[in-house]
Design an enzyme around this catalytic site. Structure first.
Site, PDB file in Angstrom:
ATOM      1  N   GLU A   1       0.827  -1.209   0.000  1.00  0.00           N
ATOM      2  CA  GLU A   1       0.000   0.000   0.000  1.00  0.00           C
ATOM      3  C   GLU A   1       0.859   1.255   0.000  1.00  0.00           C
ATOM      4  O   GLU A   1       0.553   2.223  -0.703  1.00  0.00           O
ATOM      5  CB  GLU A   1      -0.930   0.015   1.214  1.00  0.00           C
TER       6      GLU A   1
ATOM      7  N   ARG B   1      12.554 -22.488  -7.114  1.00  0.00           N
ATOM      8  CA  ARG B   1      13.550 -22.144  -6.099  1.00  0.00           C
ATOM      9  C   ARG B   1      13.534 -20.652  -5.796  1.00  0.00           C
ATOM     10  O   ARG B   1      13.651 -20.231  -4.645  1.00  0.00           O
ATOM     11  CB  ARG B   1      14.944 -22.554  -6.565  1.00  0.00           C
TER      12      ARG B   1
ATOM     13  N   GLU C   1      13.797 -30.783  -1.703  1.00  0.00           N
ATOM     14  CA  GLU C   1      14.199 -31.372  -2.991  1.00  0.00           C
ATOM     15  C   GLU C   1      14.736 -32.791  -2.895  1.00  0.00           C
ATOM     16  O   GLU C   1      15.037 -33.390  -3.912  1.00  0.00           O
ATOM     17  CB  GLU C   1      15.221 -30.471  -3.689  1.00  0.00           C
TER      18      GLU C   1
END
Length: 344
Positions: free
Chosen positions: A46, A179, A272
């Site tokens: 904002e 990633r 991973e």
């Protein structure tokens, strides 16, 4: 609101512990200000959009993906106060802020100043865009994405351990983009010792988006077993806990999957591998999002993608995941699944 949500994605993986918010300010059917949470969490969306809009914000409508904050901070004023001061006429909000420092107080401040407020616009999409922040608020830990790259028969490597490459360049590029959207990336000790993975982002223009690296291991990789004291904190003084310096940089060490709750400034964690690590996160029911990259190859007798995840009865496997995305990446196929969770 859709434009504001698109802007919010620019900050994903870089704003924790603040949410990745987007904001669009419209006056007389013309966009006069755009903003998204900046790296490190400030400025807020904002504040950025209002600065761009300037005087044109008076009488305008602000579209914000999360309820404007109500709490004061040494790093900047509350966004609800900034919107009141700017003289906007209306604020459209996707989601309320679960942070107890705001939680309804931002909307109350706007309404008490005579600003019209509409909420719940594209709320489901906003929950996905800010899933990391919302998971941290609801469950006290990062949102966990598990990435698996397999053959058609569910293998992640040959029996010898050779795994480069299961998937093609398009799928690997997409994985690198993922990633870049996470604050941290984790592998297990077996993958660390066998592959010496870099775990960085190797896409043009995104090299600076490489995530922090985390090793799941019950013992420290160095023979001494203890981390170097000088590596126990980052240069800004932020506590990291047990760390060590590998051949190509610093790693943080955690002893168990549940320890991800202690990772500082991490709302999105990418897991991973390998198979044992993936299984341990699934067995602990800590995976919120599953990325399955499948190559059109058969290996046979190779290393399976998963170890035992503690499943005792087949019916228990059903109804836990829903398909959120499916697409072709070159000759490979990507499927993204989300875990059903009542808390979110």
């Amino acid at each position: 609101m859709a434009a504001a949500l698109a802007l919010s994605e620019r900050g994903r993986g870089r704003t924790a512990p603040n949410p990745n918010v987007g904001c669009v300010i419209v006056r007389e059917d013309r966009v006069v200000g755009r903003g998204w949470t900046q790296p490190g969490g400030r400025p807020h969306a904002e504040a950025m959009a209002l600065a761009q809009a300037g005087a044109a914000a008076r009488g305008a409508t602000a579209y914000v993906t999360l309820e404007p904050c109500a709490h004061e901070s040494a790093r900047g004023p509350a966004c609800s106060a900034l919107l009141v001061e700017a003289g906007v006429a209306r604020v459209v909000i996707a989601l309320g802020d679960p942070d107890p420092r705001t939680n309804g107080a931002g909307i109350a401040r706007l309404e008490s100043a005579g600003i019209a407020v509409t909420s719940g616009v594209l709320a489901a999409e906003a929950r996905q865009a800010m899933a990391g922040f919302l998971t941290r608020q609801a469950l006290g830990r990062p949102q966990v994405t598990l990435k698996l790259a397999t053959s058609l028969d569910g293998c992640i490597a040959l029996a010898s351990g050779e795994s480069r490459w299961i998937t093609g360049p398009e799928a690997r590029a997409h994985a690198h983009l993922e990633r870049a959207r996470h604050e941290a990336i984790l592998v297990g000790r077996g993958t660390f010792e066998a592959d010496a993975p870099r775990l960085d982002v190797r896409l043009p223009g995104l090299h600076d988006r490489s995530p922090h690296r985390v090793l799941l291991s019950s013992r420290h990789p160095r023979e001494s077993g203890a981390p170097s004291p000088e590596l126990a904190r980052k240069s800004d003084g932020q506590e990291l806990g047990p760390c060590f310096r590998g051949d190509d940089g610093e790693w943080q060490v955690i002893a168990s999957p549940v320890a991800i709750a202690t990772l500082p400034k991490v709302d999105h964690l990418l897991v991973e591998g390998g198979a044992a690590t993936a299984a341990s996160f699934l067995a602990a029911d800590l995976v919120d999002r599953l990325l399955l990259y499948r190559a059109p190859i058969l290996i046979g007798g190779g290393k399976p993608a998963l170890g035992d995840i503690g499943l005792a009865h087949l019916p228990d496997a059903h109804g836990r995941w829903r398909l959120a995305d499916s697409r072709s990446l070159g000759s490979d196929r990507l499927e993204a699944y989300l875990r059903h969770r009542e808390a979110l």
